[in-house]
Design an enzyme around this catalytic site. Structure first.
Site, PDB file in Angstrom:
ATOM      1  N   ALA A  20       7.235   3.132   2.997  1.00  0.00           N
ATOM      2  CA  ALA A  20       7.603   4.300   3.801  1.00  0.00           C
ATOM      3  C   ALA A  20       9.086   4.256   4.141  1.00  0.00           C
ATOM      4  O   ALA A  20       9.843   3.470   3.575  1.00  0.00           O
ATOM      5  CB  ALA A  20       6.736   4.338   5.049  1.00  0.00           C
ATOM      6  N   ASP A  60       5.331  13.621  14.410  1.00  0.00           N
ATOM      7  CA  ASP A  60       5.687  13.511  12.995  1.00  0.00           C
ATOM      8  C   ASP A  60       4.579  14.141  12.150  1.00  0.00           C
ATOM      9  O   ASP A  60       3.522  13.550  11.970  1.00  0.00           O
ATOM     10  CB  ASP A  60       5.867  12.032  12.622  1.00  0.00           C
ATOM     11  CG  ASP A  60       6.304  11.852  11.180  1.00  0.00           C
ATOM     12  OD1 ASP A  60       6.317  12.848  10.436  1.00  0.00           O
ATOM     13  OD2 ASP A  60       6.624  10.714  10.794  1.00  0.00           O
ATOM     14  N   GLY A  68       9.526   1.225   6.984  1.00  0.00           N
ATOM     15  CA  GLY A  68       8.782  -0.007   6.783  1.00  0.00           C
ATOM     16  C   GLY A  68       7.882   0.081   5.572  1.00  0.00           C
ATOM     17  O   GLY A  68       7.667   1.162   5.016  1.00  0.00           O
ATOM     18  N   GLN A  69       7.362  -1.068   5.183  1.00  0.00           N
ATOM     19  CA  GLN A  69       6.497  -1.177   4.021  1.00  0.00           C
ATOM     20  C   GLN A  69       5.121  -1.599   4.523  1.00  0.00           C
ATOM     21  O   GLN A  69       5.033  -2.451   5.406  1.00  0.00           O
ATOM     22  CB  GLN A  69       7.129  -2.249   3.157  1.00  0.00           C
ATOM     23  CG  GLN A  69       6.668  -2.364   1.774  1.00  0.00           C
ATOM     24  CD  GLN A  69       7.682  -3.192   0.980  1.00  0.00           C
ATOM     25  OE1 GLN A  69       8.811  -2.771   0.752  1.00  0.00           O
ATOM     26  NE2 GLN A  69       7.285  -4.370   0.578  1.00  0.00           N
ATOM     27  N   VAL A  70       4.062  -1.018   3.974  1.00  0.00           N
ATOM     28  CA  VAL A  70       2.730  -1.308   4.515  1.00  0.00           C
ATOM     29  C   VAL A  70       1.921  -2.141   3.524  1.00  0.00           C
ATOM     30  O   VAL A  70       1.841  -1.800   2.337  1.00  0.00           O
ATOM     31  CB  VAL A  70       1.981   0.005   4.846  1.00  0.00           C
ATOM     32  CG1 VAL A  70       0.595  -0.288   5.410  1.00  0.00           C
ATOM     33  CG2 VAL A  70       2.788   0.832   5.852  1.00  0.00           C
ATOM     34  N   LEU A 103       0.851  -1.180   0.000  1.00  0.00           N
ATOM     35  CA  LEU A 103       0.000   0.000   0.000  1.00  0.00           C
ATOM     36  C   LEU A 103       0.899   1.246   0.000  1.00  0.00           C
ATOM     37  O   LEU A 103       0.599   2.255  -0.603  1.00  0.00           O
ATOM     38  CB  LEU A 103      -0.789  -0.051   1.314  1.00  0.00           C
ATOM     39  CG  LEU A 103      -1.991   0.772   1.570  1.00  0.00           C
ATOM     40  CD1 LEU A 103      -3.071   0.431   0.574  1.00  0.00           C
ATOM     41  CD2 LEU A 103      -2.485   0.475   2.983  1.00  0.00           C
ATOM     42  N   LYS A 115       2.341  -3.067   8.794  1.00  0.00           N
ATOM     43  CA  LYS A 115       3.591  -2.324   8.531  1.00  0.00           C
ATOM     44  C   LYS A 115       4.747  -3.245   8.873  1.00  0.00           C
ATOM     45  O   LYS A 115       4.853  -3.722  10.007  1.00  0.00           O
ATOM     46  CB  LYS A 115       3.606  -1.047   9.363  1.00  0.00           C
ATOM     47  CG  LYS A 115       4.837  -0.207   9.136  1.00  0.00           C
ATOM     48  CD  LYS A 115       4.598   1.256   9.473  1.00  0.00           C
ATOM     49  CE  LYS A 115       4.655   1.524  10.959  1.00  0.00           C
ATOM     50  NZ  LYS A 115       4.625   2.968  11.251  1.00  0.00           N
TER      51      LYS A 115
HETATM   52  N1  LIG Z   1      -3.978   1.819   9.330  1.00  0.00           N
HETATM   53  C1  LIG Z   1      -3.754   2.263   8.102  1.00  0.00           C
HETATM   54  N2  LIG Z   1      -4.757   2.452   7.238  1.00  0.00           N
HETATM   55  C2  LIG Z   1      -4.537   2.917   5.990  1.00  0.00           C
HETATM   56  N3  LIG Z   1      -3.329   3.200   5.495  1.00  0.00           N
HETATM   57  C3  LIG Z   1      -2.272   3.022   6.300  1.00  0.00           C
HETATM   58  C4  LIG Z   1      -2.424   2.556   7.643  1.00  0.00           C
HETATM   59  N4  LIG Z   1      -1.202   2.480   8.202  1.00  0.00           N
HETATM   60  C5  LIG Z   1      -0.338   2.898   7.272  1.00  0.00           C
HETATM   61  N5  LIG Z   1      -0.968   3.220   6.123  1.00  0.00           N
HETATM   62  C6  LIG Z   1      -0.348   3.701   4.871  1.00  0.00           C
HETATM   63  O1  LIG Z   1       1.033   3.443   4.929  1.00  0.00           O
HETATM   64  C7  LIG Z   1       1.776   4.673   4.907  1.00  0.00           C
HETATM   65  C8  LIG Z   1       3.003   4.541   5.803  1.00  0.00           C
HETATM   66  O2  LIG Z   1       2.606   4.213   7.111  1.00  0.00           O
HETATM   67  P1  LIG Z   1       3.286   4.877   8.386  1.00  0.00           P
HETATM   68  O3  LIG Z   1       3.236   6.360   8.216  1.00  0.00           O
HETATM   69  O4  LIG Z   1       2.682   4.296   9.599  1.00  0.00           O
HETATM   70  O5  LIG Z   1       4.761   4.329   8.208  1.00  0.00           O
HETATM   71  P2  LIG Z   1       6.148   4.996   8.610  1.00  0.00           P
HETATM   72  O6  LIG Z   1       7.243   4.038   8.364  1.00  0.00           O
HETATM   73  O7  LIG Z   1       6.053   5.557   9.962  1.00  0.00           O
HETATM   74  O8  LIG Z   1       6.142   6.096   7.522  1.00  0.00           O
HETATM   75  P3  LIG Z   1       6.809   7.476   7.417  1.00  0.00           P
HETATM   76  O9  LIG Z   1       7.981   7.239   6.540  1.00  0.00           O
HETATM   77  O10 LIG Z   1       5.715   8.281   6.759  1.00  0.00           O
HETATM   78  O11 LIG Z   1       7.110   7.928   8.801  1.00  0.00           O
HETATM   79  C9  LIG Z   1       0.790   5.725   5.337  1.00  0.00           C
HETATM   80  O12 LIG Z   1       1.119   6.996   4.850  1.00  0.00           O
HETATM   81  C10 LIG Z   1      -0.505   5.205   4.733  1.00  0.00           C
HETATM   82  O13 LIG Z   1      -0.571   5.498   3.360  1.00  0.00           O
END
Ligand SMILES: Nc1ncnc2c1ncn2[C@@H]1O[C@H](COP(=O)(O)OP(=O)(O)OP(=O)(O)O)[C@@H](O)[C@H]1O
Length: 650
Positions: free
Chosen positions: A335, A484, A338-340, A332, A354
């Site tokens: 990031a 953040d 991590g990858q979601v 999805l 994630k």
């Molecule tokens: N519960 C959720 N429902 C829908 N989309 C989600 C959800 N969790 C994460 N995502 C998608 O995944 C993306 C990355 O998630 P998240 O921001 O938690 O990761 P991160 O590693 O902390 O990212 P970043 O690099 O933005 O800090 C989000 O911007 C969103 O598009």
């Protein structure tokens, strides 16, 4: 002459990074102890590929594909005996991947993005069934679509740049609105935005491969600087609007893109820093770097299925799939750490999983040091930023963000805190499919803040108000803040008017006495009360008391500027002034005269506060800031008697 000095500095930087990498590497340790053959056979191939790849000297193609890209991505698991999708492949059914939305962009993996007017959608990133997702391009619930067209870098720069034009996979996107009659029209004057198609690449997961990545990047940047310098020698320095870019051949468009693509490949702490910078405006970060970082903000490269399965197996055990009805291997979002992935639980609940990239948690220290070395040798950071302290704080914050158990705890805490606050929703955490490196939460829908900017004024005002209200609530009511301000952490769901909140990795508590004084300072700023601003700034540790008048003036003026939106009732129009630009102009004086770094609490707090302001500016919202502040103040309980200090002036 300055160009040659820059080149020399870069070359020195590259050498140093490479030297450090060599010194720390276990592989070189092995070599020193005589295992030369192992060294050569195991490393040489990867080394060459990574270094030349990151340097932008070789073609930026995916190297891990073992054959043509599989189109199937959603794996369904049987209800029978426990299955293991990764190891045994005991898969019930496999369906072709639908168009998948990623932070508002439509991505069809394994296929070039074509002219796709109407196919791509400002649809949110979650909450759809498979059938709905297939039809995602047809829905029009947000009255806006994007038009995307594949272009080469050559098209964009129009200078015939030699930098692997066809493989960069950037697309230009112009914002497009759907008018009442349903016809789309491209908004006039919207600058084309470079977009990048995600590539599938292994995450460099050992300290050696990561350090080497940085060395490769350094070499690429040096090469880019050399090219730009040569170009300037022959054709003269281009007449650039951006002063810094005009001075430094390092800040060429090619170098900025090289940097962005390398960060997307490396992922981890370095990418996170890039994403943090990407939401600043061009008064703080040079324009070409900002444009490139915008590419970074859209997401990183994607880790291959084998690497993903390794993480899932080791974190959740080989039977992780037994808890799921299905798992979508197409992410999805990719990031920074991590990858979601989308998945469906046995009870039908749609979730976002994630999954942390391997090696990033262990490489925070070295990644940041490598970035620092690059910054030092490119001279991009002005003196006076007290970088050491900022770097120390960044390392601590990133280490916390890599612990998904901590993030799960933060998320649950926020869910409780916001349970009775109208207009916000925090998704549930699914504990039994979560671990230190895998976080499973309920999937939510919505569009990120920057896409809300395309909606009508009333909606933008509403979202701006809710964002600022949340920020004030977090600091002054909860004393617990998600720090953040990434735009995609706030997903606005138009039908329910809810802001769905995600990403609680960076959350922290603030001590009561700090928040007491901070509130007094905000009020002093709002009321343009110079003496109180200075007094509170000393108490908070922004000033030592020994500062020169020049510094005090600049500090107080900056405070008044921040206080401006809170100064008058009736709504502040964030389209009216550019607060961040004015503050950054004052910042030059403050950098010169500052005697002490800001207190540790302030790095994350100011990132969040400036993020909230930048979001309101991006939205062009009119927000009743003063009313929101007064409301918070009325409910605030100071811990000591000196609360009168602030209340008397309201
Ligand atoms: N519960 C959720 N429902 C829908 N989309 C989600 C959800 N969790 C994460 N995502 C998608 O995944 C993306 C990355 O998630 P998240 O921001 O938690 O990761 P991160 O590693 O902390 O990212 P970043 O690099 O933005 O800090 C989000 O911007 C969103 O598009």
């Amino acid at each position: 002459m300055a160009s040659f000095q820059n080149i020399r500095r870069l070359a020195d930087g590259v050498f140093l990074v490479a030297f450090e990498a060599a010194k720390r590497s276990p592989v070189f340790e092995a070599a020193r102890s005589g295992e030369i053959e192992t060294l050569v056979s195991k490393s040489l191939n990867k080394v060459l590929v990574s270094a030349t790849d990151l340097a932008g000297l070789t073609r930026g193609r995916s190297r891990e594909f073992s054959g043509p890209r599989a189109k199937e991505s959603v794996v369904f698991f049987s209800d029978g005996p426990e299955t293991n999708a990764s190891a045994s492949g005991s898969v019930c059914e496999v369906i072709p991947s639908a168009v998948i939305t990623n932070q508002g962009e439509s991505l069809e993996f394994g296929k070039e993005l074509q002219e796709s007017s109407g196919e791509s959608e400002l649809q949110s990133s979650g909450g759809k069934t498979e059938e709905q997702r297939v039809n995602v391009g047809e829905s029009r619930d947000l009255d806006a679509v994007k038009e995307e067209k594949v272009v080469t870098l050559g098209d964009l720069t129009n200078d015939g740049a030699s930098y692997e034009e066809k493989d960069v996979n950037l697309v230009v996107s112009a914002e497009k609105r759907v008018t009442d009659g349903g016809c789309a029209e491209i908004s006039a004057g919207v600058a084309p935005v470079k977009r990048r198609r995600p590539r599938e690449r292994r995450v460099p997961s050992t300290p050696f491969s990561r350090a080497l990545g940085f060395a490769g990047l350094g070499a690429g940047l040096a090469w880019g600087t050399l090219q730009e310098s040569a170009k300037r020698l022959v054709f003269g320095t281009p007449d650039l609007e951006d002063k810094q870019s005009a001075i430094s051949p390092f800040l060429s468009e090619q170098n900025a893109e090289r940097l962005a693509l390398a960060l997307c490949r490396m992922r981890g702490a370095a990418l996170k820093l890039g994403q943090m910078l990407s939401i600043q405006d061009d008064s703080l970060v040079p324009k070409p770097i900002l444009a490139a970082l915008d590419i970074v903000r859209q997401g990183a490269d994607v880790m291959p299925r084998s690497q993903l399965n390794d993480v899932l197996d080791s974190e959740l055990g080989p039977n992780w799939s037994s808890k799921l009805r299905s798992f979508d291997y197409e992410p999805l979002a990719a990031a920074s750490i991590g990858q979601v992935h989308r998945a469906v639980l046995k009870d039908g609940l749609e979730v976002a999983m994630k999954i942390q990239y391997p090696g990033v948690a262990e490489s925070i220290e070295s990644d940041i040091e490598n970035v620092r070395r690059l910054l030092d040798y490119t001279n991009l950071i002005p003196k006076g930023l007290f970088l050491d302290r900022a770097i120390k704080v960044a390392k601590e914050e990133l280490a916390r963000e890599c612990d998904y158990l901590l993030e799960a705890a933060n998320q649950k805490h926020f869910r409780e805190l916001l349970a009775n606050s109208e207009g916000y929703y925090v998704p549930m955490v699914i504990d039994d499919i979560s671990s230190k490196k895998v976080l499973t939460t309920e999937l939510v829908t919505g569009v990120p803040v920057d896409k809300v900017a395309l909606l009508d004024q009333e909606t933008r005002n509403y979202v701006g108000k809710k964002l600022l209200e949340l920020t004030l609530k977090e600091l002054f009511a909860f004393r617990f803040m998600q720090t953040d301000p990434n735009w995609s952490n706030f997903l606005y769901d138009e039908p329910t008017k809810m802001i769905n909140l995600i990403d609680f990795g960076a959350a922290r508590e603030y001590p009561q006495n700090f928040v007491d004084d901070y509130l007094r300072m905000v009020i002093a700023c709002a009321n343009s009360d110079r003496d109180a601003v200075i007094e509170m700034s000393r108490r908070l540790g922004f000033l030592t008391g020994e500062e020169s008048e020049v510094m005090l003036d600049a500090h107080v003026q900056a405070g008044f500027l921040v206080g401006l939106p809170f100064s008058k009732s009736g709504g502040y129009d964030f389209r009216s002034t550019n607060i961040t630009r004015s503050i950054s102009d004052l910042g030059v004086t403050m950098l010169k005269h500052r005697l002490t770094p800001p207190p540790d609490e302030v790095y994350s707090l100011h990132r969040k506060l400036s993020g909230a302001f930048l979001a309101c500016i991006k939205l062009g919202a009119v927000v009743p800031c003063r009313e929101l502040l007064l409301d918070v103040y009325r409910h605030y309980q100071f811990s000591d008697e000196s609360s009168q200090l602030a209340s008397s002036s309201l």
